[in-house]
Design a protein around this motif. Structure first.
Motif, short mmCIF file in Angstrom:
data_model
loop_
_atom_site.label_atom_id
_atom_site.label_comp_id
_atom_site.label_asym_id
_atom_site.label_seq_id
_atom_site.Cartn_x
_atom_site.Cartn_y
_atom_site.Cartn_z
N UNK A 240 45.18 34.77 42.78
CA UNK A 240 44.34 35.97 42.86
C UNK A 240 45.15 37.26 42.90
N UNK A 241 46.45 37.14 42.65
CA UNK A 241 47.32 38.33 42.65
C UNK A 241 46.90 39.30 41.55
N UNK A 242 46.94 40.59 41.89
CA UNK A 242 46.62 41.63 40.90
C UNK A 242 47.73 42.66 40.89
N UNK A 243 48.23 42.95 39.71
CA UNK A 243 49.29 43.95 39.59
C UNK A 243 48.72 45.35 39.84
N UNK A 244 49.44 46.13 40.63
CA UNK A 244 49.04 47.51 40.90
C UNK A 244 49.63 48.41 39.81
N UNK A 245 48.83 48.81 38.87
CA UNK A 245 49.31 49.63 37.77
C UNK A 245 49.62 51.06 38.21
N UNK A 246 50.25 51.81 37.32
CA UNK A 246 50.61 53.19 37.64
C UNK A 246 49.39 54.04 37.99
N UNK A 247 48.26 53.74 37.31
CA UNK A 247 47.04 54.49 37.58
C UNK A 247 46.61 54.32 39.03
N UNK A 248 46.67 53.09 39.52
CA UNK A 248 46.26 52.80 40.90
C UNK A 248 47.14 53.53 41.91
N UNK A 249 48.45 53.49 41.67
CA UNK A 249 49.35 54.10 42.65
C UNK A 249 49.21 55.63 42.63
N UNK A 250 48.98 56.20 41.44
CA UNK A 250 48.76 57.65 41.35
C UNK A 250 47.48 58.04 42.09
N UNK A 251 46.44 57.24 41.89
CA UNK A 251 45.16 57.50 42.57
C UNK A 251 45.34 57.40 44.08
N UNK A 252 46.08 56.39 44.52
CA UNK A 252 46.28 56.21 45.96
C UNK A 252 47.05 57.38 46.56
N UNK A 253 48.11 57.81 45.91
CA UNK A 253 48.91 58.93 46.43
C UNK A 253 48.11 60.23 46.43
N UNK A 254 47.29 60.41 45.39
CA UNK A 254 46.42 61.59 45.35
C UNK A 254 45.43 61.55 46.50
N UNK A 255 44.83 60.38 46.73
CA UNK A 255 43.89 60.23 47.83
C UNK A 255 44.55 60.37 49.18
N UNK A 256 45.80 59.93 49.27
CA UNK A 256 46.53 60.02 50.54
C UNK A 256 46.75 61.47 50.95
N UNK A 257 47.02 62.31 49.96
CA UNK A 257 47.18 63.75 50.24
C UNK A 257 45.89 64.32 50.81
#
Length: 262
Positions: A240-257
């Motif tokens: 069930x592993x899912x790769x975290x693509x660049x889009x996901x990490x950018x979205x997460x960092x944007x949301x974290x701010x």
């Protein structure tokens, strides 16, 4: 008067150097870090002269406007930068050295109920110390260059391995040393799992629960289920592993701010 202008210029230049989001130096005048530092210098001046009520009164006003709580008795060094700043608490007997970068949510709180020294002391270049806690030695100049834009002179690229070292140091800085009977197994970093590792280590460092992570993703513009979130933290060999693509990490960092600003 010239000393005051020189000091203000140093503070503005300091933030402009340490925050890659700064577009121009005038923008720095809007930064909570800038206002918190200036207000604290004044409040500390009052505190040292035993105007305790006025010092506390103005420090509370500063807290309301910046989200950064600094006791007027705390000692701050030169060129301090509060990154985002929301939720930072610095106690009365805390000492912060020169050239420190302090991130949102950090508390330099009391460790005892005694009236003497009861708050932490941060040495100079605390960001450098975070790298060191992760097993990497860097200089203050290295950190400044890491934070520059890639088009700026002196820009230095942070390697994947060094990024992981910083995150390991951040975990230790935020959560304390972890005593283990045996060292954790080394995970091989690849272009396919780097974002997953980054996400996992940020979660640990910030002590986020699943609902916190989901909220951050939502603030970044993506709705993610708990099952999808768990898949990002599975081992690579799990079905069930899912790769975290660049889009996901950018979205997460944007949301974290946004999460930290709230």
């Amino acid at each position: 008067m010239s000393k005051i202008f020189k000091w203000l210029k140093e503070e503005i230049d300091n933030i402009a150097q340490k925050d890659p989001a700064v577009r121009n130096k005038i923008e720095v005048l809007l930064y909570p870090s800038f206002h918190a530092v200036i207000n604290h210098r004044f409040n500390h001046f009052l505190y040292k002269r035993k105007f305790f009520f006025l010092a506390r009164f103005f420090s509370q006003l500063s807290r309301m406007f910046t989200g950064i709580e600094i006791h007027p008795g705390a000692t701050l060094g030169k060129r301090i930068f509060f990154d985002h700043g929301m939720g930072i608490v610095i106690g009365e007997t805390a000492v912060v050295g020169n050239d420190c970068i302090i991130y949102h949510g950090v508390t330099l709180g009391g460790v005892s109920s005694s009236k003497g020294k009861r708050h932490p002391t941060l040495k100079d270049n605390v960001t450098v110390q975070i790298f060191k806690k992760g097993g990497l030695t860097v200089t203050k100049e290295d950190v400044v260059n890491y934070l520059k834009k890639d088009i700026d002179e002196g820009f230095k690229k942070l390697s994947n391995a060094d990024l992981i070292s910083f995150l390991d140091g951040l975990i230790t800085f935020k959560r304390g040393e972890k005593k283990e009977e045996s060292p954790a197994p080394k995970i091989k970093i690849t272009k396919n799992n780097l974002n997953n590792i980054l996400l996992r280590k940020l979660r640990i460092a910030l002590a986020f629960k699943s609902y916190d992570m989901i909220e951050v993703f939502k603030l970044g513009g993506v709705d993610i289920s708990e099952a999808e979130l768990n898949a990002l933290f599975r081992s690579e060999d799990h079905r069930n592993y899912k790769e975290c693509g660049d889009k996901y990490i950018r979205v997460f960092l944007k949301g974290l701010i946004e999460y930290c600003r709230d």
